[in-house]
Write a protein that holds these residues in place. Structure first.
Motif, mmCIF file in Angstrom:
data_model
loop_
_atom_site.group_PDB
_atom_site.id
_atom_site.type_symbol
_atom_site.label_atom_id
_atom_site.label_comp_id
_atom_site.label_asym_id
_atom_site.label_seq_id
_atom_site.Cartn_x
_atom_site.Cartn_y
_atom_site.Cartn_z
ATOM 1 N N ALA A 88 70.998 -72.868 32.894
ATOM 2 C CA ALA A 88 70.291 -73.304 31.554
ATOM 3 C C ALA A 88 71.254 -73.723 30.636
ATOM 4 N N GLY A 89 72.495 -73.491 30.895
ATOM 5 C CA GLY A 89 73.465 -73.938 30.023
ATOM 6 C C GLY A 89 73.906 -72.889 28.881
ATOM 7 N N VAL A 90 73.274 -71.716 29.200
ATOM 8 C CA VAL A 90 73.445 -70.439 27.824
ATOM 9 C C VAL A 90 74.826 -70.084 28.236
ATOM 10 N N ALA A 91 75.650 -69.773 27.163
ATOM 11 C CA ALA A 91 76.942 -68.865 27.662
ATOM 12 C C ALA A 91 76.603 -67.511 27.721
ATOM 13 N N CYS A 92 77.153 -66.976 29.051
ATOM 14 C CA CYS A 92 76.967 -65.462 29.049
ATOM 15 C C CYS A 92 78.467 -64.873 29.672
ATOM 16 N N PRO A 93 78.470 -63.412 29.397
ATOM 17 C CA PRO A 93 79.494 -62.774 30.040
ATOM 18 C C PRO A 93 79.944 -63.092 31.489
ATOM 19 N N GLU A 94 81.037 -63.259 31.942
ATOM 20 C CA GLU A 94 81.370 -63.711 33.269
ATOM 21 C C GLU A 94 81.362 -62.076 34.187
ATOM 22 N N VAL A 95 80.453 -62.147 35.011
ATOM 23 C CA VAL A 95 80.330 -60.861 35.941
ATOM 24 C C VAL A 95 81.339 -60.888 36.542
ATOM 25 N N ILE A 96 82.064 -59.624 36.854
ATOM 26 C CA ILE A 96 83.103 -59.416 37.798
ATOM 27 C C ILE A 96 82.836 -58.388 38.953
ATOM 28 N N LEU A 97 81.829 -57.509 38.825
ATOM 29 C CA LEU A 97 81.463 -56.464 40.032
ATOM 30 C C LEU A 97 80.228 -56.125 39.439
ATOM 31 N N THR A 98 79.207 -55.894 40.304
ATOM 32 C CA THR A 98 78.158 -55.104 40.342
ATOM 33 C C THR A 98 78.022 -54.073 41.630
ATOM 34 N N GLU A 123 78.530 -56.963 11.153
ATOM 35 C CA GLU A 123 79.169 -57.867 10.724
ATOM 36 C C GLU A 123 78.233 -59.181 10.213
ATOM 37 N N TRP A 124 77.119 -59.284 11.110
ATOM 38 C CA TRP A 124 76.020 -60.246 10.770
ATOM 39 C C TRP A 124 75.351 -59.796 9.407
ATOM 40 N N GLU A 125 75.144 -58.479 9.078
ATOM 41 C CA GLU A 125 74.624 -57.923 7.890
ATOM 42 C C GLU A 125 75.444 -58.149 6.838
ATOM 43 N N GLU A 126 76.719 -58.045 7.124
ATOM 44 C CA GLU A 126 77.758 -58.139 5.869
ATOM 45 C C GLU A 126 77.889 -59.657 5.523
ATOM 46 N N LYS A 127 78.108 -60.464 6.582
ATOM 47 C CA LYS A 127 78.571 -61.736 5.976
ATOM 48 C C LYS A 127 77.599 -62.918 6.466
ATOM 49 N N GLN A 128 76.611 -62.905 7.263
ATOM 50 C CA GLN A 128 75.890 -63.888 7.426
ATOM 51 C C GLN A 128 74.463 -63.770 7.025
ATOM 52 N N PRO A 129 73.775 -64.807 6.623
ATOM 53 C CA PRO A 129 72.285 -64.571 6.178
ATOM 54 C C PRO A 129 71.646 -65.008 7.411
ATOM 55 N N PRO A 130 70.327 -64.344 7.437
ATOM 56 C CA PRO A 130 69.440 -64.445 8.321
ATOM 57 C C PRO A 130 69.214 -65.924 9.159
ATOM 58 N N GLN A 131 69.008 -66.872 8.365
ATOM 59 C CA GLN A 131 69.046 -68.334 8.578
ATOM 60 C C GLN A 131 70.227 -68.690 9.638
ATOM 61 N N ARG A 132 71.400 -68.113 9.408
ATOM 62 C CA ARG A 132 72.307 -68.522 10.710
ATOM 63 C C ARG A 132 71.803 -68.166 11.949
ATOM 64 N N PHE A 133 71.319 -66.877 12.077
ATOM 65 C CA PHE A 133 70.728 -66.157 13.303
ATOM 66 C C PHE A 133 69.703 -67.090 13.743
ATOM 67 N N GLY A 134 68.914 -67.489 13.118
ATOM 68 C CA GLY A 134 67.595 -68.641 13.478
ATOM 69 C C GLY A 134 68.009 -69.838 13.935
ATOM 70 N N ARG A 135 69.355 -70.239 13.490
ATOM 71 C CA ARG A 135 69.744 -71.522 13.939
ATOM 72 C C ARG A 135 70.788 -71.585 15.462
ATOM 73 N N LEU A 136 71.170 -70.322 15.511
ATOM 74 C CA LEU A 136 71.893 -70.182 16.900
ATOM 75 C C LEU A 136 70.840 -69.359 17.882
ATOM 76 N N ALA A 137 69.835 -68.807 17.671
ATOM 77 C CA ALA A 137 68.675 -68.504 18.330
ATOM 78 C C ALA A 137 68.236 -69.638 18.845
ATOM 79 N N LEU A 138 67.724 -70.545 17.946
ATOM 80 C CA LEU A 138 67.107 -71.850 18.306
ATOM 81 C C LEU A 138 67.989 -72.644 19.477
ATOM 82 N N SER A 139 69.148 -72.729 19.248
ATOM 83 C CA SER A 139 70.009 -73.266 20.213
ATOM 84 C C SER A 139 69.892 -72.815 21.659
ATOM 85 N N VAL A 140 69.884 -71.549 21.505
ATOM 86 C CA VAL A 140 69.718 -71.000 22.872
ATOM 87 C C VAL A 140 68.433 -70.960 23.653
#
Length: 342
Positions: A88-98, A123-140
């Motif tokens: 779907a185009g969402v950035a995820c960690p690269e899986v090496i081994l399971t 770091e979110w709580e200290e530096k970023q307003p909740p609106q920033r999370f909303g925009r990033l969540a929306l993109s995902v």
């Protein structure tokens, strides 16, 4: 190396087993330099640094289940979710081994991914307003909804659901609509004998009487989308979405409702998603009620395990309040649970 004091103890012998499997896969790790605990939920998540590889290792604890996921299949489940998310185009960690390791005389599932440096909850709580999370969540969520109509037929056509494999045996729970989710909650409520939950399910169902299916059909749903599961760079741009272990194929409005609850204005995410995608969402209230009930269910299960004198699989699973607000208060506000003061 000193073992970590977890229900799932990670010691040098276990790390040697994993390193041996990495070597068998042709990965030259070099010497083990560091192993430190990141998170102790559901077993343990560790930062493991070798000479030639920085990685994250997750080891899942006991082979038991909560109502919406099973520990026994966690490696396979998360790997499948990451594969779908990447499609779907969402950035995820690269899986090496399971695989599995023998730990405390039991086979434990594990997964190793490449380390992605990034900001976490504090770091979110200290530096970023909740609106920033909303925009990033929306993109995902827009990307997840674009890989749509994930019916068994579509999954088979994409080669994701293997031939002769039933959707019931697919690693990800297939709960394509709210009825499937509520029925799952109802079954668990019946098993633990909780009439309050059974009544709450009926009231939530009433709220869905006029809800229509989405034009995009079922999608991959993260089910635990919050700031701590978005890894960011120093400029707070999204690097990776992590912790797909609660993922399912369901209605994207479940993730949208969670994103709404993590933001100060519930209207913004819902309205922006609808405007940007052209997907008619309908009223958000039933979905807020459903998500609150899903999280409240965890607290009920914790209490039930304790009342039975059983070990709680993961006491950290009831962390709704720190991320989305009090689930019980929201259910009372939405007239799903009775108000004890009335």
């Amino acid at each position: 190396m000193t073992p970590y004091a977890l229900t799932c103890r990670l010691d040098k012998a276990t790390l040697d087993q994993v390193q041996s499997q990495l070597t068998d896969k042709g990965i030259d790790t070099g010497k083990l330099l560091e192993c430190s605990l990141i998170d102790n939920e559901r077993g343990g998540t560790f930062y493991v640094k070798y000479e030639h590889l920085e990685s994250v290792m997750r080891v899942w604890d006991k082979h038991c289940s909560w109502w919406w996921f099973e520990f026994e299949r966690q490696g396979e489940r998360e790997l499948t979710a990451i594969d779908l998310a990447q499609k779907a185009g969402v950035a995820c960690p690269e899986v090496i081994l399971t695989g599995k390791v023998n730990l405390a005389d039991k086979n434990r599932h594990f997964m190793v991914t490449k380390f992605v440096p990034g900001a976490r909850d504090d770091e979110w709580e200290e530096k970023q307003p909740p609106q920033r999370f909303g925009r990033l969540a929306l993109s995902v969520l827009k990307k997840l909804s674009s890989f749509s109509n994930l019916t068994p037929e579509r999954l088979a056509a994409e080669g994701i659901l293997k031939p002769n494999v039933s959707i019931d045996d697919f690693p990800l729970p297939y709960m394509p609509d709210h009825d499937a989710v509520l029925n799952s909650i109802s079954r668990t409520a019946a098993e633990i004998g909780d009439p309050q939950i059974s009544s709450a399910v009926d009231k939530v169902k009433e709220k869905f009487e006029d809800v229509q299916p989405l034009s995009c059909g079922p999608c991959l749903v993260h089910s635990d989308l919050h700031p701590g599961n978005l890894l960011l760079d120093n400029e707070f741009q999204l690097l990776s979405v992590v912790d797909w272990e609660e993922a399912a194929i369901s209605d994207i409005r479940i993730d949208l409702a969670q994103a709404c609850l993590a933001c100060p204005n519930r209207e913004i995410i819902w309205a922006m998603f609808q405007e940007d995608t052209g997907i008619e969402l309908g009223d958000k209230t039933p979905w807020l009620a459903l998500v609150a009930l899903m999280r409240f269910m965890v607290s009920v299960q914790v209490e039930w395990y304790e009342s039975q004198g059983k070990e709680v699989p993961d006491k950290n699973l009831s962390g709704w309040e720190s991320l989305f607000g009090d689930a019980e208060e929201l259910l009372i506000e939405l007239d799903v649970l009775p108000n004890p003061q009335s």
